[in-house]
Design a protein around this motif. Structure first.
Motif, mmCIF file in Angstrom:
data_model
loop_
_atom_site.group_PDB
_atom_site.id
_atom_site.type_symbol
_atom_site.label_atom_id
_atom_site.label_comp_id
_atom_site.label_asym_id
_atom_site.label_seq_id
_atom_site.Cartn_x
_atom_site.Cartn_y
_atom_site.Cartn_z
ATOM 1 N N ASP A 398 0.823 -1.214 0.000
ATOM 2 C CA ASP A 398 0.000 0.000 0.000
ATOM 3 C C ASP A 398 0.854 1.260 0.000
ATOM 4 O O ASP A 398 0.566 2.227 -0.719
ATOM 5 C CB ASP A 398 -0.931 0.004 1.219
ATOM 6 N N ASN A 399 1.909 1.245 0.806
ATOM 7 C CA ASN A 399 2.785 2.419 0.877
ATOM 8 C C ASN A 399 3.519 2.646 -0.451
ATOM 9 O O ASN A 399 3.698 3.800 -0.880
ATOM 10 C CB ASN A 399 3.798 2.251 2.009
ATOM 11 N N VAL A 401 2.484 1.738 -3.496
ATOM 12 C CA VAL A 401 1.525 2.243 -4.483
ATOM 13 C C VAL A 401 1.160 3.695 -4.199
ATOM 14 O O VAL A 401 1.099 4.534 -5.113
ATOM 15 C CB VAL A 401 0.256 1.354 -4.494
ATOM 16 N N ASP A 402 0.952 4.004 -2.936
ATOM 17 C CA ASP A 402 0.588 5.378 -2.559
ATOM 18 C C ASP A 402 1.730 6.349 -2.885
ATOM 19 O O ASP A 402 1.493 7.458 -3.399
ATOM 20 C CB ASP A 402 0.258 5.427 -1.071
ATOM 21 N N PHE A 405 1.818 6.978 -6.721
ATOM 22 C CA PHE A 405 0.754 7.850 -7.207
ATOM 23 C C PHE A 405 0.918 9.286 -6.706
ATOM 24 O O PHE A 405 0.563 10.244 -7.398
ATOM 25 C CB PHE A 405 -0.616 7.299 -6.802
ATOM 26 N N ARG A 406 1.455 9.427 -5.491
ATOM 27 C CA ARG A 406 1.731 10.781 -4.991
ATOM 28 C C ARG A 406 2.801 11.457 -5.851
ATOM 29 O O ARG A 406 2.683 12.643 -6.184
ATOM 30 C CB ARG A 406 2.187 10.725 -3.538
ATOM 31 N N VAL A 411 -1.825 12.412 -6.098
ATOM 32 C CA VAL A 411 -3.011 11.925 -5.387
ATOM 33 C C VAL A 411 -2.606 10.758 -4.495
ATOM 34 O O VAL A 411 -1.621 10.057 -4.758
ATOM 35 C CB VAL A 411 -4.121 11.473 -6.367
ATOM 36 N N SER A 412 -3.381 10.574 -3.436
ATOM 37 C CA SER A 412 -3.120 9.476 -2.504
ATOM 38 C C SER A 412 -4.126 8.352 -2.737
ATOM 39 O O SER A 412 -5.334 8.594 -2.856
ATOM 40 C CB SER A 412 -3.223 9.966 -1.059
ATOM 41 N N THR A 413 -3.627 7.132 -2.824
ATOM 42 C CA THR A 413 -4.516 5.977 -3.019
ATOM 43 C C THR A 413 -5.045 5.429 -1.705
ATOM 44 O O THR A 413 -6.005 4.649 -1.702
ATOM 45 C CB THR A 413 -3.762 4.857 -3.752
ATOM 46 N N GLY A 414 -4.420 5.831 -0.588
ATOM 47 C CA GLY A 414 -4.879 5.338 0.715
ATOM 48 C C GLY A 414 -4.586 3.861 0.888
ATOM 49 O O GLY A 414 -3.669 3.294 0.284
ATOM 50 N N ILE A 416 -5.242 0.203 0.162
ATOM 51 C CA ILE A 416 -5.849 -0.623 -0.884
ATOM 52 C C ILE A 416 -6.119 -2.031 -0.362
ATOM 53 O O ILE A 416 -7.205 -2.585 -0.565
ATOM 54 C CB ILE A 416 -4.934 -0.690 -2.114
#
Length: 556
Positions: A398-399, A401-402, A405-406, A411-414, A416
Motif C-alpha cells: 500500500d505504501n 503504491v501510494d 501515485f503521490r 493523489v493518494s490511493t490510501g 488498498i
C-alpha cells in the motif's frame, strides 16, 4: 502424440508453478515476521526481555501445561470408557462428548464468569442459604484466574484428545489385550501398560491440536487478565504502537508452534505402526457393574454438562430474555459481515485446496509434497501471529503504491489492501487452508489412479479430468472441508480484532466487545449463533464416526 505429451507437460508445469506460488504466499507472513523481528524500526527487544517477556512466557507455559494435563485426563478417560466399557448411556456419550467443541473458549469464559462471580446466581444462592453478607464471610474460588482459565479451556478443548484417543483405542488389536490379561494383569494395569502406550501417538496429536488452540486464544486470557504471549502481541502492537516488538514476541510464539508441530509429526509417524495389526477386529467390552458403572457415567456426563449443556442453557436463556435488545439492525449487520467473510474464505480455501491437492496427484513428486505442506503451515500459526505477518507485506504494498501515485499524479490511493476485508479474508485462508487440503487430499486418495490413466488415454487434459470425473467423486470431502473452514472463520477472534476494517465488526468481535464491558447478556444472541454454527461440523463428525463403526462391524 508428441503434441499431446507437450500439452500435458506444459499443463503439469502450470499446476506446479501455481502450487509453488500458493505455498510462497502462505509462507509470506512467517517470512515477514522473521524479517521484521530481525530489523525492527524501533528495537524494544532488550526492554521486553527485562520487563514483560518473562511474564508473558511463564504464563503461556503454565497455561499450556495446565490445559495439556486437563485435556489429557478428560479426553483419555472418557475415550477409554466409551470405547472399552459398557455402562448406562455409553452409546449416547460417544457423540455427546464431542459437543463442547462447538463452544469457543472465550464464550465459555464469559458465561462461567457471569455464573460464578460474586454477583452471580451461584454465590447469591449460597449467601441466601447460609446468611453470608460480604465476600470476606466465606471463601469461593476466583474463576477469573489462571486455574479458572485452565479448567474452562480444558472443558472445550478435550474433544481433540477424546477423538484421537478413541480412534486409537477402537483400532487396537484385541490380541494384545488378551495376552496381557492371560499374563495376569488387571483391567487397570492392561490399560496403563498396554492400551495407553499403544494409543500414545494419537493422544499426542490430540494434545498438540488442543495446545495450538490454547496458544491462539486471546478472548479468555484477556478477559481473565492473564498476560500470555498472545496478549503481549496485542499490548505491544496496539498500546505501545510497536509492530516490530509484536513481531519479536511472535517469533517466540513460533518456537512453541514448531515444538507442537514436532509433537504432532512424531505422533503421525508412529500411529500407523501402532495400529496396523488387527485394527478391524472387534474387542469384547468390559461390563461395568455397581458403583463402577455409575462412576463411568459421571466421568462422561460431567464434561458434557459443564462444557456444553450449562453454557448452551445460559445462552438460550439470555438470548430469549434479551432478544429485543439484541436483535437490532446493527446485530444483523454484524451477522451478515461474519457470514460473508466466512463464506468467501471457505470458498477460496476449497478452490486453492483442490488446486494444490490435484497438482500433487498429477505430479506426485517430493517438491509438490513439500509445497503442499508449506501451504498447510498456517493452521499451526496463531491468529495474532498471522495478523502481524499479513499486515507487514500488505502495508508495504500500500505504501509503495501510494508513494508512486503521490509522486506521479499528486493523489493518494490510501489503503488498498491493508485495513480492508481483503487482509482479513487472506488471513483466514492462510490459517485454515490446512483443513481443506487435508480433507480434499483424503478424498482424492480414495479415487483409483486408473481413472486418471483412462482419461489421459481418451485425450482429456488434467483440468477437464478434474471437472468431469474427480469433482463429483470428492464432493463429500469438499463439503465437509468448506463447512469446517466456515465455522472456524466464524469463531476466529484474535486475527479479526487486529485486522478488521474500521467500523467492521463480526459476531466474534461483537461478543468480545460486549463481554469486555460486562454485558454478556446482550451479546448472548451472537454467541448462541456462533455455537449453533459450530454444532454443524460436530454433527457431521458424529455421523462420520458412526459410519466408520458400521463399516468395522461389517468387516467383522
Amino acid at each position: 502424440m508428441t503434441d499431446t505429451n507437450s500439452s500435458l507437460g506444459s499443463s503439469a508445469a502450470a499446476w506446479r508453478i501455481g502450487t509453488t506460488g500458493i505455498a510462497l504466499i502462505a509462507m509470506l507472513p512467517v517470512l515477514a515476521i522473521v524479517w521484521l523481528a530481525l530489523f525492527p524500526s524501533e528495537n524494544i527487544w532488550p526492554h521486553l526481555v527485562s520487563t514483560a517477556l518473562p511474564r508473558y512466557l511463564s504464563n503461556t507455559v503454565i497455561l499450556m501445561a495446565g490445559v495439556g494435563i486437563s485435556v489429557f485426563l478428560i479426553g483419555v478417560s472418557t475415550a477409554y470408557l466409551v470405547s472399552a466399557c459398557v455402562f448406562p448411556g455409553r452409546q449416547y456419550f460417544e457423540w455427546l462428548l464431542i459437543l463442547p467443541l462447538a463452544v469457543p473458549a472465550y464464550v465459555i469464559a464469559y458465561l462461567y464468569t457471569d455464573l460464578l462471580e460474586f454477583a452471580g446466581p451461584v454465590q447469591a444462592m449460597m449467601r441466601g442459604l447460609f446468611g453470608w453478607q460480604l465476600a470476606r464471610d466465606y471463601w469461593f474460588p476466583n474463576v477469573r484466574s489462571m486455574g479458572g482459565a485452565i479448567i474452562l479451556m480444558g472443558l472445550v478443548l478435550y474433544p481433540y484428545v477424546y477423538l484421537m484417543a478413541r480412534a486409537s483405542f477402537l483400532e487396537q488389536s484385541p490380541h494384545l489385550l488378551d495376552v496381557s490379561r492371560l499374563m495376569g494383569r488387571s483391567q487397570f494395569n492392561t490399560f496403563v501398560f498396554v492400551s495407553l502406550p499403544i494409543a500414545r501417538p494419537g493422544i499426542a496429536i490430540g494434545i498438540a491440536l488442543a495446545l495450538m488452540e490454547t496458544l491462539n486464544d486471546f478472548g479468555t486470557v484477556d478477559y481473565f487478565a492473564i498476560h500470555t504471549l498472545t496478549a503481549g502481541i496485542f499490548d505491544v502492537w496496539l498500546n505501545m504502537n510497536n509492530l516490530g516488538g509484536a513481531a519479536q514476541i511472535a517469533i517466540v510464539m513460533l518456537t512453541f508452534v514448531l515444538l507442537l508441530i514436532g509433537l504432532e509429526y512424531i505422533g503421525q509417524k508412529r500411529i500407523g505402526f501402532y495400529q496396523s495389526v488387527g485394527r478391524f477386529t472387534s474387542t469384547e467390552k468390559i461390563q461395568l457393574t455397581g458403583l463402577a458403572k455409575w462412576g463411568a457415567f459421571m466421568v462422561c456426563f460431567v464434561p458434557v454438562l459443564a462444557g456444553f449443556f450449562i453454557p448452551a442453557g445460559m445462552l438460550i436463556n439470555y438470548g430469549i430474555t434479551y432478544f429485543e435488545q439484541s436483535w437490532t439492525e446493527q446485530f444483523r449487520e454484524y451477522a451478515l459481515n461474519s457470514l460473508s467473510v466466512s463464506i468467501i474464505a471457505a470458498v477460496c480455501c476449497i478452490v486453492i485446496a483442490v488446486f494444490v491437492s490435484y497438482a500433487k496427484r498429477i505430479e506426485g513428486n517430493a517438491w509438490l509434497g513439500s509445497a503442499s505442506k508449506f501451504a498447510s503451515m498456517g493452521y499451526a500459526v496463531p491468529g495474532a501471529v498471522l495478523a502481524v505477518g499479513v499486515i507487514v507485506p500488505l502495508a508495504a504494498f500500500d505504501n509503495a503504491v501510494d508513494g508512486f501515485f503521490r509522486a506521479q499524479f499528486g493523489v493518494s490511493t490510501g489503503l488498498i489492501l491493508s485495513g480492508t476485508t481483503f487482509a482479513l479474508i487472506l488471513t483466514y485462508v492462510i490459517r485454515f487452508l490446512a483443513i481443506s487440503i487435508g480433507s480434499i487430499e483424503s478424498s482424492f486418495s480414495k479415487i483409483s489412479t486408473s481413472i486418471d490413466m483412462a482419461a489421459r488415454t481418451l485425450g482429456h487434459p488434467p483440468l477437464r479430468t478434474l471437472r468431469r470425473y474427480h469433482l463429483p467423486l470428492i464432493k463429500s470431502g469438499v463439503f465437509t472441508a468448506a463447512l469446517i473452514v466456515f465455522v472456524d472463520c466464524m469463531k476466529e477472534l484474535p486475527a479479526t480484532l487486529l485486522l478488521r476494517p474500521f467500523n467492521f465488526e463480526t459476531l466474534a468481535t461483537h461478543v468480545y466487545l460486549f463481554a469486555s464491558d460486562e454485558m454478556i447478556e446482550q451479546s448472548a444472541l451472537g454467541a448462541l449463533f456462533i455455537v449453533l454454527c459450530g454444532l454443524i461440523p460436530v454433527i457431521v463428525l458424529s455421523k462420520t464416526i458412526s459410519s466408520s463403526q458400521v463399516l468395522v462391524r461389517q468387516l467383522n
